[in-house]
Scaffold this motif. Structure first.
Motif, PDB file in Angstrom:
ATOM      1  N   ALA A 154     -94.263  -3.943 123.727  1.00 46.75           N
ATOM      2  CA  ALA A 154     -93.426  -4.641 124.702  1.00 46.75           C
ATOM      3  C   ALA A 154     -91.958  -4.606 124.297  1.00 46.75           C
ATOM      4  CB  ALA A 154     -93.894  -6.084 124.862  1.00 46.75           C
ATOM      5  N   VAL A 155     -91.698  -4.751 123.002  1.00 45.49           N
ATOM      6  CA  VAL A 155     -90.314  -4.696 122.505  1.00 45.49           C
ATOM      7  C   VAL A 155     -89.732  -3.301 122.720  1.00 45.49           C
ATOM      8  CG1 VAL A 155     -88.862  -4.841 120.451  1.00 45.49           C
ATOM      9  CG2 VAL A 155     -90.645  -6.551 120.834  1.00 45.49           C
ATOM     10  N   VAL A 156     -90.512  -2.279 122.396  1.00 46.23           N
ATOM     11  CA  VAL A 156     -90.048  -0.898 122.545  1.00 46.23           C
ATOM     12  C   VAL A 156     -89.768  -0.571 124.015  1.00 46.23           C
ATOM     13  CG1 VAL A 156     -90.726   1.535 122.316  1.00 46.23           C
ATOM     14  CG2 VAL A 156     -91.192  -0.072 120.456  1.00 46.23           C
ATOM     15  N   ASP A 157     -90.632  -1.059 124.911  1.00 44.36           N
ATOM     16  CA  ASP A 157     -90.490  -0.772 126.343  1.00 44.36           C
ATOM     17  C   ASP A 157     -89.591  -1.761 127.082  1.00 44.36           C
ATOM     18  OD1 ASP A 157     -92.229   1.346 125.984  1.00 44.36           O
ATOM     19  OD2 ASP A 157     -94.006   0.193 126.556  1.00 44.36           O
TER      20      ASP A 157
ATOM     21  N   VAL B  35     -83.329 -11.252 131.023  1.00 45.34           N
ATOM     22  CA  VAL B  35     -82.727 -11.643 129.745  1.00 45.34           C
ATOM     23  C   VAL B  35     -83.762 -11.550 128.622  1.00 45.34           C
ATOM     24  CG1 VAL B  35     -81.756 -13.574 128.442  1.00 45.34           C
ATOM     25  CG2 VAL B  35     -80.928 -13.087 130.739  1.00 45.34           C
ATOM     26  N   ILE B  36     -84.984 -12.012 128.900  1.00 49.99           N
ATOM     27  CA  ILE B  36     -86.039 -12.040 127.874  1.00 49.99           C
ATOM     28  C   ILE B  36     -86.584 -10.648 127.579  1.00 49.99           C
ATOM     29  CG2 ILE B  36     -88.380 -12.891 127.383  1.00 49.99           C
ATOM     30  CD1 ILE B  36     -87.603 -15.432 128.963  1.00 49.99           C
TER      31      ILE B  36
ATOM     32  N   SER C 204     -90.875  -9.939 128.627  1.00 52.09           N
ATOM     33  CA  SER C 204     -91.166 -11.029 129.557  1.00 52.09           C
ATOM     34  C   SER C 204     -92.640 -11.061 129.934  1.00 52.09           C
ATOM     35  CB  SER C 204     -90.321 -10.880 130.828  1.00 52.09           C
ATOM     36  OG  SER C 204     -90.625  -9.666 131.499  1.00 52.09           O
ATOM     37  N   THR C 205     -93.386  -9.978 129.642  1.00 51.00           N
ATOM     38  CA  THR C 205     -94.819  -9.930 129.954  1.00 51.00           C
ATOM     39  C   THR C 205     -95.674 -10.430 128.793  1.00 51.00           C
ATOM     40  OG1 THR C 205     -95.005  -7.636 129.158  1.00 51.00           O
ATOM     41  CG2 THR C 205     -94.451  -7.948 131.481  1.00 51.00           C
TER      42      THR C 205
ATOM     43  N   ILE D 171     -93.638 -15.342 128.618  1.00 53.58           N
ATOM     44  CA  ILE D 171     -94.078 -16.192 129.737  1.00 53.58           C
ATOM     45  C   ILE D 171     -93.786 -17.664 129.439  1.00 53.58           C
ATOM     46  CG2 ILE D 171     -96.118 -16.993 131.007  1.00 53.58           C
ATOM     47  CD1 ILE D 171     -97.283 -14.151 130.571  1.00 53.58           C
ATOM     48  N   VAL D 172     -94.023 -18.068 128.188  1.00 51.91           N
ATOM     49  CA  VAL D 172     -93.764 -19.467 127.793  1.00 51.91           C
ATOM     50  C   VAL D 172     -92.272 -19.791 127.905  1.00 51.91           C
ATOM     51  CG1 VAL D 172     -93.779 -21.064 125.843  1.00 51.91           C
ATOM     52  CG2 VAL D 172     -95.795 -19.683 126.328  1.00 51.91           C
ATOM     53  N   LEU D 173     -91.420 -18.871 127.472  1.00 50.34           N
ATOM     54  CA  LEU D 173     -89.971 -19.096 127.558  1.00 50.34           C
ATOM     55  C   LEU D 173     -89.521 -19.204 129.010  1.00 50.34           C
ATOM     56  CD1 LEU D 173     -88.594 -16.696 124.780  1.00 50.34           C
ATOM     57  CD2 LEU D 173     -88.619 -19.187 124.748  1.00 50.34           C
TER      58      LEU D 173
END
Length: 337
Positions: A73-76, A155-156, A80-81, A86-88
């Protein structure tokens, strides 16, 4: 020879039936739980130890899988997924909507500035029904929840890595402009909008596609197909609006900006997560990475349920108290007496 073949088959059938019967009788004899049950032997304790070790491997497998999902997720740029993403979003959406509502009220009262006037564009993200009564907007900050959700998502998405303020601002402005187009499309072509919205839900979505990019392409295609009349926002306006949203996220303590000199005459402004958020994400992952084990078939028969908290699996992860293999063996044998 013709008479011997059926005889051979018959004997074979009798032997197979006999073997099956023997297996069934053995299963009935040992009962549910297998041969080792009700036998307090070292071999049985050893089997339980293997099961506990196997369950611990399941947990480690789940941790590895969780960490891989986070890394991908960080690389792509799709954080936010993730669970913490989701919590943020849930944590900050209401507060961000309140800040946006306050800023819009300031803008309508005549406060000057490019970033304030850029908020007029954001009003296009609201449906026509929201403008029937001006007091409705002032007294209901939650009308901005969709805008807040889009802002927080963007942003996330890259919160674990730094990005330039201009790049993030343009990204926010582009996303909000798309939302404004979709809102107008819904007001003007409600039937067509409902058809597309239905197509983009649940099982209709490709599982191997980036859901956000796929939806954006579908909406863009459908709006162009129906000749939606919309004046695109200028890059400058998108930039001002995006910078304003980032400043509101800074007020929430979600991100911060830092100016860095690349050479004597050039300075670039970067946006990154605050130390508080970085620590919050780190602690969240530590607490949640072990909650989703990589479940595999058990080596041993499941334990009977002593109560709602003890039973099934053998390890501590699935029971409220830790027991040694010997204690588990004694407990199981006690249950079957």
């Amino acid at each position: 020879m013709g008479t011997e073949l059926p005889k051979t088959n018959a004997n074979s059938s009798v032997e197979e039936k006999s073997l099956l019967q023997q297996q069934l009788e053995e299963l009935v004899k040992v009962g549910v739980g297998g041969k080792f049950r009700n036998q307090n032997t070292e071999d049985y304790v050893k089997k339980i130890e293997e099961e506990i070790a196997f369950e611990e491997a399941m947990i480690r497998g789940g941790i590895t899988r969780y960490q891989k999902l986070i890394k991908d997720a960080v690389v792509d740029s799709q954080e936010s997924t993730t669970l913490y993403g989701i919590v943020l979003q849930q944590k900050y959406i209401t507060e961000l909507s309140k800040l946006i509502n306050t800023e819009v009220e300031s803008m309508t009262s005549g406060v000057a500035g490019n970033r304030q006037t850029a908020l007029k564009l954001m009003c296009q993200c609201l449906p026509k029904s929201a403008f029937i009564n001006e007091e409705f907007i002032h007294n209901n900050p939650n009308v901005w929840d969709t805008v807040s959700l889009i802002a927080l998502k963007n942003v996330i998405d890259g919160i674990s890595a730094e990005t330039t303020l201009n790049k993030l601002a343009i990204k926010l402005g582009t996303a909000l402009m798309l939302e404004a187009k979709i809102t107008i499309f819904k007001d003007e072509e409600k039937d067509k909008y409902n058809q597309v919205a239905k197509r983009l839900t649940g099982k209709n979505m490709p599982q191997n596609a980036n859901r956000y990019l796929y939806k954006r392409k579908v909406w863009t295609y459908c709006m162009n197909k129906h000749n939606l009349q919309f004046d695109d926002w200028s890059k400058e306006s998108q930039l001002h609006l995006g910078v304003k949203i980032v400043s509101l996220c800074e007020q929430l303590g979600l991100v911060r900006h830092q100016n860095r000199k690349t050479n004597k005459i050039k300075t670039i402004c970067y946006v990154e997560a605050t130390p508080k958020i970085v620590e919050e994400i780190k602690n969240f992952n530590i607490k949640n990475e072990a909650l989703y084990p990589k479940y595999l078939p058990m080596l041993m028969p499941p334990r009977d349920w002593e109560n709602p908290f003890v039973g099934g699996y053998y390890g501590k992860k699935h029971n409220y108290k830790q027991q040694s293999a010997k204690e588990i063996s004694q407990s199981i044998n006690k249950e079957n007496k």
